[in-house]
Design a protein around this motif. Structure first.
Motif, PDB file in Angstrom:
ATOM      1  N   GLY A   1      33.811  -2.129  25.922  1.00  0.00           N
ATOM      2  CA  GLY A   1      33.533  -3.704  26.058  1.00  0.00           C
ATOM      3  C   GLY A   1      34.951  -4.462  26.180  1.00  0.00           C
ATOM      4  O   GLY A   1      34.845  -5.631  26.862  1.00  0.00           O
ATOM      5  N   ASN A   2      35.744  -4.275  25.104  1.00  0.00           N
ATOM      6  CA  ASN A   2      36.859  -5.432  25.025  1.00  0.00           C
ATOM      7  C   ASN A   2      37.859  -5.115  25.994  1.00  0.00           C
ATOM      8  O   ASN A   2      38.406  -6.237  26.630  1.00  0.00           O
ATOM      9  CB  ASN A   2      37.581  -5.384  23.897  1.00  0.00           C
ATOM     10  N   THR A   3      37.941  -3.969  26.657  1.00  0.00           N
ATOM     11  CA  THR A   3      39.167  -3.916  27.844  1.00  0.00           C
ATOM     12  C   THR A   3      38.532  -4.649  29.014  1.00  0.00           C
ATOM     13  O   THR A   3      38.997  -5.236  29.595  1.00  0.00           O
ATOM     14  CB  THR A   3      39.325  -2.470  27.799  1.00  0.00           C
TER      15      THR A   3
ATOM     16  N   SER B   1      40.359 -10.237  21.670  1.00  0.00           N
ATOM     17  CA  SER B   1      40.584  -9.042  21.003  1.00  0.00           C
ATOM     18  C   SER B   1      42.030  -8.526  21.217  1.00  0.00           C
ATOM     19  O   SER B   1      42.544  -9.551  22.070  1.00  0.00           O
ATOM     20  CB  SER B   1      39.901  -7.793  21.570  1.00  0.00           C
ATOM     21  N   PHE B   2      42.649  -7.664  20.709  1.00  0.00           N
ATOM     22  CA  PHE B   2      44.097  -7.292  20.859  1.00  0.00           C
ATOM     23  C   PHE B   2      44.481  -6.745  22.408  1.00  0.00           C
ATOM     24  O   PHE B   2      45.436  -6.843  22.832  1.00  0.00           O
ATOM     25  CB  PHE B   2      44.629  -6.248  19.929  1.00  0.00           C
ATOM     26  N   LYS B   3      43.366  -6.589  23.105  1.00  0.00           N
ATOM     27  CA  LYS B   3      43.470  -6.083  24.513  1.00  0.00           C
ATOM     28  C   LYS B   3      44.233  -7.047  25.465  1.00  0.00           C
ATOM     29  O   LYS B   3      44.945  -6.602  26.122  1.00  0.00           O
ATOM     30  CB  LYS B   3      42.275  -5.819  25.099  1.00  0.00           C
ATOM     31  N   ASP B   4      44.147  -8.059  25.031  1.00  0.00           N
ATOM     32  CA  ASP B   4      44.956  -9.262  25.953  1.00  0.00           C
ATOM     33  C   ASP B   4      46.513  -9.019  25.747  1.00  0.00           C
ATOM     34  O   ASP B   4      47.214  -9.492  26.826  1.00  0.00           O
ATOM     35  CB  ASP B   4      44.759 -10.720  25.249  1.00  0.00           C
TER      36      ASP B   4
ATOM     37  N   VAL C   1      41.258   3.730  15.108  1.00  0.00           N
ATOM     38  CA  VAL C   1      41.548   4.411  16.057  1.00  0.00           C
ATOM     39  C   VAL C   1      40.477   5.021  17.125  1.00  0.00           C
ATOM     40  O   VAL C   1      39.327   5.351  16.545  1.00  0.00           O
ATOM     41  CB  VAL C   1      42.165   5.757  15.704  1.00  0.00           C
ATOM     42  N   GLY C   2      40.664   4.505  18.171  1.00  0.00           N
ATOM     43  CA  GLY C   2      39.586   4.844  19.470  1.00  0.00           C
ATOM     44  C   GLY C   2      40.170   5.743  20.288  1.00  0.00           C
ATOM     45  O   GLY C   2      40.200   7.130  20.118  1.00  0.00           O
ATOM     46  N   ASN C   3      40.482   5.058  21.358  1.00  0.00           N
ATOM     47  CA  ASN C   3      41.338   5.827  22.498  1.00  0.00           C
ATOM     48  C   ASN C   3      42.688   6.162  22.175  1.00  0.00           C
ATOM     49  O   ASN C   3      43.440   6.667  22.726  1.00  0.00           O
ATOM     50  CB  ASN C   3      41.078   5.100  23.618  1.00  0.00           C
ATOM     51  N   ALA C   4      43.195   5.669  21.002  1.00  0.00           N
ATOM     52  CA  ALA C   4      44.643   5.854  20.454  1.00  0.00           C
ATOM     53  C   ALA C   4      45.507   5.129  21.199  1.00  0.00           C
ATOM     54  O   ALA C   4      46.812   5.646  20.587  1.00  0.00           O
ATOM     55  CB  ALA C   4      44.530   7.352  20.079  1.00  0.00           C
ATOM     56  N   GLY C   5      45.412   4.304  22.182  1.00  0.00           N
ATOM     57  CA  GLY C   5      46.418   3.440  22.380  1.00  0.00           C
ATOM     58  C   GLY C   5      47.188   2.398  21.590  1.00  0.00           C
ATOM     59  O   GLY C   5      48.485   2.202  21.731  1.00  0.00           O
ATOM     60  N   ASN C   6      46.329   2.062  20.443  1.00  0.00           N
ATOM     61  CA  ASN C   6      46.907   0.814  19.870  1.00  0.00           C
ATOM     62  C   ASN C   6      47.760   1.485  18.718  1.00  0.00           C
ATOM     63  O   ASN C   6      48.891   0.852  18.511  1.00  0.00           O
ATOM     64  CB  ASN C   6      45.736   0.154  18.997  1.00  0.00           C
ATOM     65  N   ILE C   7      47.465   2.387  18.285  1.00  0.00           N
ATOM     66  CA  ILE C   7      48.280   3.164  17.075  1.00  0.00           C
ATOM     67  C   ILE C   7      49.618   3.700  17.750  1.00  0.00           C
ATOM     68  O   ILE C   7      50.617   3.492  17.396  1.00  0.00           O
ATOM     69  CB  ILE C   7      47.663   4.427  16.444  1.00  0.00           C
TER      70      ILE C   7
ATOM     71  N   LEU D   1      43.062  -6.343  12.412  1.00  0.00           N
ATOM     72  CA  LEU D   1      41.839  -6.708  12.706  1.00  0.00           C
ATOM     73  C   LEU D   1      41.706  -6.988  14.226  1.00  0.00           C
ATOM     74  O   LEU D   1      42.030  -8.132  14.779  1.00  0.00           O
ATOM     75  CB  LEU D   1      41.154  -7.741  11.840  1.00  0.00           C
ATOM     76  N   THR D   2      41.130  -5.900  14.812  1.00  0.00           N
ATOM     77  CA  THR D   2      41.159  -5.675  16.358  1.00  0.00           C
ATOM     78  C   THR D   2      40.367  -6.616  16.984  1.00  0.00           C
ATOM     79  O   THR D   2      40.771  -7.202  18.279  1.00  0.00           O
ATOM     80  CB  THR D   2      40.790  -4.255  16.834  1.00  0.00           C
ATOM     81  N   GLY D   3      39.172  -7.163  16.739  1.00  0.00           N
ATOM     82  CA  GLY D   3      38.224  -7.860  17.491  1.00  0.00           C
ATOM     83  C   GLY D   3      37.576  -8.867  16.726  1.00  0.00           C
ATOM     84  O   GLY D   3      37.384  -8.827  15.493  1.00  0.00           O
TER      85      GLY D   3
ATOM     86  N   VAL E   1      35.078 -10.212  11.693  1.00  0.00           N
ATOM     87  CA  VAL E   1      35.418  -9.245  12.482  1.00  0.00           C
ATOM     88  C   VAL E   1      34.266  -8.556  13.243  1.00  0.00           C
ATOM     89  O   VAL E   1      33.461  -8.491  12.790  1.00  0.00           O
ATOM     90  CB  VAL E   1      36.626  -8.288  11.924  1.00  0.00           C
ATOM     91  N   GLU E   2      34.751  -7.782  14.162  1.00  0.00           N
ATOM     92  CA  GLU E   2      33.555  -6.949  14.855  1.00  0.00           C
ATOM     93  C   GLU E   2      33.603  -5.721  13.899  1.00  0.00           C
ATOM     94  O   GLU E   2      34.568  -5.234  13.263  1.00  0.00           O
ATOM     95  CB  GLU E   2      33.714  -6.618  16.505  1.00  0.00           C
ATOM     96  N   PRO E   3      32.545  -4.793  13.899  1.00  0.00           N
ATOM     97  CA  PRO E   3      32.524  -3.687  13.127  1.00  0.00           C
ATOM     98  C   PRO E   3      33.641  -2.625  13.391  1.00  0.00           C
ATOM     99  O   PRO E   3      34.400  -2.376  12.170  1.00  0.00           O
ATOM    100  CB  PRO E   3      31.176  -2.825  13.336  1.00  0.00           C
TER     101      PRO E   3
HETATM  102  C1  LIG Z   1      39.925  -1.040  21.946  1.00  0.00           C
HETATM  103  C2  LIG Z   1      39.542  -1.455  20.556  1.00  0.00           C
HETATM  104  C3  LIG Z   1      39.633  -0.434  19.425  1.00  0.00           C
HETATM  105  C4  LIG Z   1      40.307   0.901  19.886  1.00  0.00           C
HETATM  106  O1  LIG Z   1      41.618   0.775  19.964  1.00  0.00           O
HETATM  107  P1  LIG Z   1      42.465   2.011  20.600  1.00  0.00           P
HETATM  108  O2  LIG Z   1      43.627   1.657  21.327  1.00  0.00           O
HETATM  109  O3  LIG Z   1      41.312   2.664  21.975  1.00  0.00           O
HETATM  110  O4  LIG Z   1      42.476   3.117  19.770  1.00  0.00           O
HETATM  111  C5  LIG Z   1      39.397  -0.836  18.197  1.00  0.00           C
HETATM  112  N1  LIG Z   1      38.794  -1.979  17.988  1.00  0.00           N
HETATM  113  C6  LIG Z   1      38.559  -3.083  19.049  1.00  0.00           C
HETATM  114  C7  LIG Z   1      37.979  -4.107  18.569  1.00  0.00           C
HETATM  115  C8  LIG Z   1      38.727  -2.406  20.400  1.00  0.00           C
HETATM  116  O5  LIG Z   1      38.535  -3.400  21.132  1.00  0.00           O
END
Ligand SMILES: *Cc1c(COP(=O)(O)O)cnc(C)c1O
Length: 356
Positions: free
Chosen positions: A88-90, A61-64, A188-194, A322-324, A288-290
């Motif tokens: 999960g991904n963090t 995932s992009f968390k890396d 957008v989840g926790n909104a760090g990526n946007i 595509l984040t994960g 990708v994941e959902p």
């Molecule tokens: C963390 C994550 C998100 C959400 O990213 P935020 O920075 O929290 O908005 C979306 N998709 C995947 C697969 C993630 O791991």
């Protein structure tokens, strides 16, 4: 040939690192920007859509991107332990980079709400994984309190170094295209990526590497859409567990990205997410994941709503992050498709079922 050594090495002049920063890297990112012909055609003849496939990172995932920075800076500060709350991904990423650095890693997850692959990653990398009876927002509250009272670095996206690392995705896109896209879609989840993408585009603009800025289009899941609804969601619900967040930490920054870029943050339903998820896998060959499919679900929705003005003779370039990776959550895939038929081990039987 010069080998690729990860984002800190590649983009150090844009990152808060010095010669004294111990670089903890798994040679993350440099992920492909894949042209999506079928998706582009669905939108219309002027559209050119690219998929930034962040699932191809070391932990999927992009968390890396953010974690290489956060863990390197924790090492620089001389800390011995890191902590995070995670959908999960963090946690998968923190656990891997902490293992690499020799740091202790503590992961707090909402009980029963983590996709199988992600849970396995945190555990096999040797993190102390602790489930709490509550949701992600509860887990984040607990780890914030702990990090304020103990000598342990918080590596959620409220850690500014996470955002610094993640902004490099925008640099890669602009370096690849030679310009900025017109629109950028992402979940957008926790909104760090946007927040991070917008910061990256603005910096590249300030450095005169690009001449324009994209409009940012963020998508939340309908059952977990606090920014769209304008208030926190107590019990967020969605199949897209990575964005099942009711009170995003970077809420205001996401609104800033939306407003400054003249973009939008909208909600997509689980069924829209699933159809985009299947479209990507079955028409573009990208699994990708959902949660990742929310960006494409949103793009389809805006396309149908005629959100994009038709511009004659101009190509509209759109990026979907595509984040994960899809293998993070195989159970989600199996739930959306029929299991394979079982027949006799015989040529005729297989040929008949195969429809040859
Ligand atoms: C963390 C994550 C998100 C959400 O990213 P935020 O920075 O929290 O908005 C979306 N998709 C995947 C697969 C993630 O791991």
């Amino acid at each position: 040939m010069k080998s690729y050594l990860g984002i800190i090495n590649r983009y150090q002049q844009y990152l808060p690192v010095t010669k004294n920063t111990p670089v903890i890297t798994l040679n993350e990112v440099n992920t492909p920007l894949i042209y999506a012909p079928k998706l582009s055609a669905e939108l219309g003849p002027n559209f050119r859509v690219y998929l930034k496939y962040e699932g191809l990172n070391p932990t999927g995932s992009f968390k890396d991107r953010g974690m290489t920075m956060a863990i390197s800076k924790a090492m620089e500060k001389g800390l011995k332990a890191v902590i995070c709350a995670s959908t999960g991904n963090t946690s998968a990423s923190a656990a891997a980079y902490a293992a690499r650095a020799g740091l202790k890693c503590i992961v707090v997850i909402p009980e029963g709400a983590i996709a199988l692959g992600k849970l396995a990653q945190g555990l096999i990398h040797g993190a102390k994984v602790i489930a709490v009876r509550g949701n992600f927002d509860d887990a984040l509250r607990v780890v914030r309190e702990i990090s304020q009272n103990y000598k342990v670095e918080l590596v959620n996206s409220i850690n500014p170094y996470r955002i610094e690392g993640q902004k490099t995705a925008s640099f890669e896109i602009c370096d690849f295209l030679g310009l900025a896209p017109d629109f950028h879609c992402l979940p957008v989840g926790n909104a760090g990526n946007i927040t991070a993408y917008w910061k990256g585009y603005k910096e590249y603009y300030a450095y005169k590497k690009i001449k324009s800025l994209p409009r940012m289009l963020g998508f939340q899941a309908l059952g977990a859409a606090p920014i769209v609804k304008g208030h926190p969601i107590k019990n967020p619900r969605t199949i897209a567990t990575a964005i099942k967040i009711g009170n995003p930490a970077s809420w205001e920054k996401a609104e800033e990205a939306r407003d400054e870029s003249k973009g939008a943050i909208k909600a997509v339903s689980d069924s829209q997410i699933i159809s985009a998820y299947k479209f990507l896998a079955q028409k573009e060959g990208v699994f990708v994941e959902p949660a990742s499919a929310a960006s494409v679900a949103g793009l389809f929705m805006l396309g149908k709503e005629k959100f994009f003005p038709p511009i004659k003779n101009k190509e509209i370039k759109i990026i979907c992050t595509l984040t994960g990776h899809g293998l993070k959550d195989p159970q989600a895939a199996l739930k959306t498709i029929k299991s394979p038929p079982v027949v006799k081990a015989q040529l005729e039987a297989v040929v008949k079922k195969a429809g040859l």
